[in-house]
Write a protein that holds these residues in place. Structure first.
Motif, PDB file in Angstrom:
ATOM      1  N   PRO A 104      -4.817   3.675   7.003  1.00 44.17           N
ATOM      2  CA  PRO A 104      -3.855   3.177   8.006  1.00 44.17           C
ATOM      3  C   PRO A 104      -4.358   1.943   8.151  1.00 44.17           C
ATOM      4  O   PRO A 104      -3.122   1.046   8.923  1.00 44.17           O
ATOM      5  CB  PRO A 104      -3.696   3.982   8.250  1.00 44.17           C
ATOM      6  CG  PRO A 104      -4.177   4.341   8.976  1.00 44.17           C
ATOM      7  CD  PRO A 104      -5.449   5.178   7.405  1.00 44.17           C
ATOM      8  N   ASP A 105      -5.642   1.252   8.360  1.00 43.75           N
ATOM      9  CA  ASP A 105      -5.329   0.052   9.230  1.00 43.75           C
ATOM     10  C   ASP A 105      -5.971  -1.267   8.067  1.00 43.75           C
ATOM     11  O   ASP A 105      -5.616  -1.506   9.185  1.00 43.75           O
ATOM     12  CB  ASP A 105      -7.000  -0.195  10.317  1.00 43.75           C
ATOM     13  CG  ASP A 105      -6.600   1.522  10.517  1.00 43.75           C
ATOM     14  OD1 ASP A 105      -5.551   1.806  11.485  1.00 43.75           O
ATOM     15  OD2 ASP A 105      -7.940   2.182  11.759  1.00 43.75           O
ATOM     16  N   LYS A 106      -5.537  -0.682   6.894  1.00 46.16           N
ATOM     17  CA  LYS A 106      -5.764  -1.565   6.345  1.00 46.16           C
ATOM     18  C   LYS A 106      -4.506  -1.922   6.219  1.00 46.16           C
ATOM     19  O   LYS A 106      -3.354  -1.887   5.469  1.00 46.16           O
ATOM     20  CB  LYS A 106      -6.671  -1.886   4.838  1.00 46.16           C
ATOM     21  CG  LYS A 106      -7.762  -1.157   5.113  1.00 46.16           C
ATOM     22  CD  LYS A 106      -8.863  -0.998   4.388  1.00 46.16           C
ATOM     23  CE  LYS A 106     -10.277  -1.058   5.014  1.00 46.16           C
ATOM     24  NZ  LYS A 106     -11.324   0.483   4.485  1.00 46.16           N
ATOM     25  N   THR A 107      -4.432  -3.735   5.860  1.00 45.27           N
ATOM     26  CA  THR A 107      -3.491  -4.157   4.702  1.00 45.27           C
ATOM     27  C   THR A 107      -3.028  -3.645   3.263  1.00 45.27           C
ATOM     28  O   THR A 107      -3.488  -4.758   2.616  1.00 45.27           O
ATOM     29  CB  THR A 107      -2.661  -5.340   5.236  1.00 45.27           C
ATOM     30  OG1 THR A 107      -3.276  -5.638   6.337  1.00 45.27           O
ATOM     31  CG2 THR A 107      -2.268  -6.196   4.291  1.00 45.27           C
ATOM     32  N   ILE A 108      -2.654  -3.295   2.651  1.00 48.66           N
ATOM     33  CA  ILE A 108      -2.737  -2.654   1.655  1.00 48.66           C
ATOM     34  C   ILE A 108      -0.985  -3.414   0.792  1.00 48.66           C
ATOM     35  O   ILE A 108       0.168  -3.402   1.146  1.00 48.66           O
ATOM     36  CB  ILE A 108      -2.103  -1.056   0.844  1.00 48.66           C
ATOM     37  CG1 ILE A 108      -3.086  -0.271   1.801  1.00 48.66           C
ATOM     38  CG2 ILE A 108      -2.015  -0.865  -0.745  1.00 48.66           C
ATOM     39  CD1 ILE A 108      -4.679  -0.602   2.193  1.00 48.66           C
ATOM     40  N   LEU A 109      -1.214  -4.616  -0.285  1.00 48.80           N
ATOM     41  CA  LEU A 109      -0.089  -5.000  -1.375  1.00 48.80           C
ATOM     42  C   LEU A 109      -0.105  -5.108  -2.386  1.00 48.80           C
ATOM     43  O   LEU A 109      -0.965  -4.549  -3.327  1.00 48.80           O
ATOM     44  CB  LEU A 109      -0.690  -6.922  -0.813  1.00 48.80           C
ATOM     45  CG  LEU A 109      -0.954  -7.263  -0.023  1.00 48.80           C
ATOM     46  CD1 LEU A 109      -1.577  -8.675   0.126  1.00 48.80           C
ATOM     47  CD2 LEU A 109       0.440  -7.170   1.160  1.00 48.80           C
ATOM     48  N   LEU A 110       0.846  -4.517  -2.626  1.00 48.84           N
ATOM     49  CA  LEU A 110       1.730  -4.625  -3.727  1.00 48.84           C
ATOM     50  C   LEU A 110       2.084  -5.645  -5.155  1.00 48.84           C
ATOM     51  O   LEU A 110       3.562  -5.858  -3.830  1.00 48.84           O
ATOM     52  CB  LEU A 110       2.418  -3.087  -4.231  1.00 48.84           C
ATOM     53  CG  LEU A 110       3.129  -2.476  -5.493  1.00 48.84           C
ATOM     54  CD1 LEU A 110       1.582  -1.511  -6.218  1.00 48.84           C
ATOM     55  CD2 LEU A 110       4.121  -1.754  -4.979  1.00 48.84           C
ATOM     56  N   PRO A 111       1.667  -5.545  -5.681  1.00 50.15           N
ATOM     57  CA  PRO A 111       2.350  -7.267  -6.137  1.00 50.15           C
ATOM     58  C   PRO A 111       3.868  -7.601  -6.563  1.00 50.15           C
ATOM     59  O   PRO A 111       4.170  -8.296  -6.830  1.00 50.15           O
ATOM     60  CB  PRO A 111       1.055  -8.070  -7.318  1.00 50.15           C
ATOM     61  CG  PRO A 111       0.071  -6.900  -6.679  1.00 50.15           C
ATOM     62  CD  PRO A 111       0.255  -5.765  -6.498  1.00 50.15           C
ATOM     63  N   VAL A 112       4.124  -6.238  -7.119  1.00 47.66           N
ATOM     64  CA  VAL A 112       5.220  -6.107  -8.222  1.00 47.66           C
ATOM     65  C   VAL A 112       6.310  -5.221  -7.078  1.00 47.66           C
ATOM     66  O   VAL A 112       5.813  -3.782  -7.325  1.00 47.66           O
ATOM     67  CB  VAL A 112       5.151  -6.700  -8.528  1.00 47.66           C
ATOM     68  CG1 VAL A 112       7.024  -5.602  -9.684  1.00 47.66           C
ATOM     69  CG2 VAL A 112       4.896  -6.900  -9.827  1.00 47.66           C
ATOM     70  N   GLU A 113       7.380  -5.236  -6.060  1.00 43.05           N
ATOM     71  CA  GLU A 113       7.437  -4.455  -5.344  1.00 43.05           C
ATOM     72  C   GLU A 113       8.390  -3.377  -5.899  1.00 43.05           C
ATOM     73  O   GLU A 113       8.284  -2.282  -6.102  1.00 43.05           O
ATOM     74  CB  GLU A 113       9.273  -4.834  -4.369  1.00 43.05           C
ATOM     75  CG  GLU A 113       8.992  -4.379  -3.639  1.00 43.05           C
ATOM     76  CD  GLU A 113      10.076  -5.662  -2.552  1.00 43.05           C
ATOM     77  OE1 GLU A 113      11.111  -6.360  -3.458  1.00 43.05           O
ATOM     78  OE2 GLU A 113      10.354  -4.483  -0.754  1.00 43.05           O
ATOM     79  N   GLU A 114       8.737  -3.440  -7.196  1.00 42.21           N
ATOM     80  CA  GLU A 114       9.544  -2.585  -7.773  1.00 42.21           C
ATOM     81  C   GLU A 114       8.850  -1.772  -8.892  1.00 42.21           C
ATOM     82  O   GLU A 114       9.496  -1.129  -9.817  1.00 42.21           O
ATOM     83  CB  GLU A 114      11.061  -2.924  -8.634  1.00 42.21           C
ATOM     84  CG  GLU A 114      10.440  -4.327  -9.910  1.00 42.21           C
ATOM     85  CD  GLU A 114      10.687  -5.038  -8.806  1.00 42.21           C
ATOM     86  OE1 GLU A 114      10.534  -6.406  -9.432  1.00 42.21           O
ATOM     87  OE2 GLU A 114      10.364  -6.007  -8.038  1.00 42.21           O
TER      88      GLU A 114
END
Ligand code: CIZ
Ligand code: SF4
Length: 314
Positions: free
Chosen positions: A83-93
């Motif tokens: 939970p302390d890390k920033t998780i990025l998903l490149p395509v929202e959908e």
């Protein structure tokens, strides 16, 4: 009419590759990609693997920014465990139709109907559903998890093919199936497998348990993508018919350059997995999008469900 020059594509990929590499360094980010991602995305990623292995890698990572090239439930699991890390998903959908086939409301109805049953939840499920379940499983540890539980009755969500596969191997339990399925794995038919076997009689057929029962009955090996990679690497055979999403062939071929791989259907492509391109990956790093965050009250319960799986599969 304009005919594109092949070198344009190479230059474009080189340009994006350099941009991704620079942004990654600048942000001190880690790029991870699921085994079903596009070849070029797997190639540029620091780590590739299945959803479970990747969530563990996120937990271990020293980087605080993780770009998760995959689908939403995978990025959610990564955030739940870290939970302390920033998780990025490149395509929202980029979602998973199988994960969306189960809702909390419907699950609650089923739990009321079978009050003494344990709920085993396949990782391909939304965080909110994990939070309502007793324990998680992956396709590689599902049998072990169901055997481990003391309850005789199991509500298995959401994949009915994986659930049926488990039920066959654990006959002492009553498995209550959910009517969910992977729209991609369901496309493969027994006829297509038989036709491909006829074309390549020397080949072994390896299949993912999300495939139909009639397809699994034709398999020489059934397992997750990690299981398949290990099986093929250790096998003396030289040819394989691959019963899962085509993205896996990138790694199979790279790790086994002397072996041949055949696809039984042209339809074995997960459109959601293929949404992530190098362009979207670069944009994700540049704009720091899309942050996947699971609210802590949900995450806390879902973490328990995932951690019980880690404990049980030791
Ligand atoms: O758990 C995963 O990563 C999925 C969806 C497939 C597999 O078997 O690796
Ligand atoms: Fe979901 Fe199936 Fe695509 Fe995997 S292959 S992400 S289970 S739709």
């Amino acid at each position: 009419m304009y005919r594109n020059k092949p070198e344009f594509d190479i230059k474009y990929k080189e340009h994006l590759g350099r941009k991704i590499f620079d942004l990654k360094k600048q942000r001190n980010a880690l790029i991870i990609a699921h085994n079903y991602q596009r070849d070029e995305v797997q190639e540029i990623a620091d780590i590739t693997g299945d959803s479970y292995a990747l969530a563990c890698e996120v937990k271990k990572a020293k980087e605080n920014i993780i770009v998760f090239c995959g689908v939403k439930f995978m990025a959610e699991s990564a955030h739940i465990l870290s939970p302390d890390k920033t998780i990025l998903l490149p395509v929202e959908e980029a979602g998973c139709p199988l994960a969306d086939m189960v809702t909390v409301e419907k699950l609650r109805e089923q739990k009321e109907k079978y009050p003494s049953a344990a709920v085993v939840c396949y990782v391909n499920s939304p965080a909110i559903v994990k939070a309502e379940s007793d324990i998680c499983c992956t396709s590689s540890n599902a049998v072990k998890i169901v055997k481990f539980l003391k309850e005789k009755q199991i509500i298995f969500i959401p994949d009915k093919n994986l659930g049926r596969y488990v039920a066959k191997r654990v006959p002492e339990k009553e498995i209550i199936l959910w009517d969910g399925y992977c729209t991609v794995h369901m496309r493969l038919t027994k006829e297509e497998v038989l036709r491909t076997k006829e074309l390549y009689p020397e080949a072994e057929f390896v299949a993912h348990p999300e495939c139909r029962e009639e397809v699994l009955s034709q398999a020489d090996y059934i397992g997750s993508t990690s299981g398949m990679l290990k099986y093929v690497l250790e096998s003396e055979k030289k040819q394989f018919i691959v019963g899962t999403e085509v993205g896996i062939i990138y790694r199979l071929q790279r790790e086994n350059p002397d072996k041949k791989f055949y696809v039984p259907t042209e339809q074995f492509i997960c459109a959601n997995m293929k949404l992530t391109t190098l362009g979207w990956l670069a944009r994700s790093l540049e704009k720091m999008v899309y942050k996947i965050e699971v609210p802590e009250d949900v995450a806390c319960r879902a973490r328990g469900t995932l951690e019980r799986m880690l404990e049980a599969s030791k």
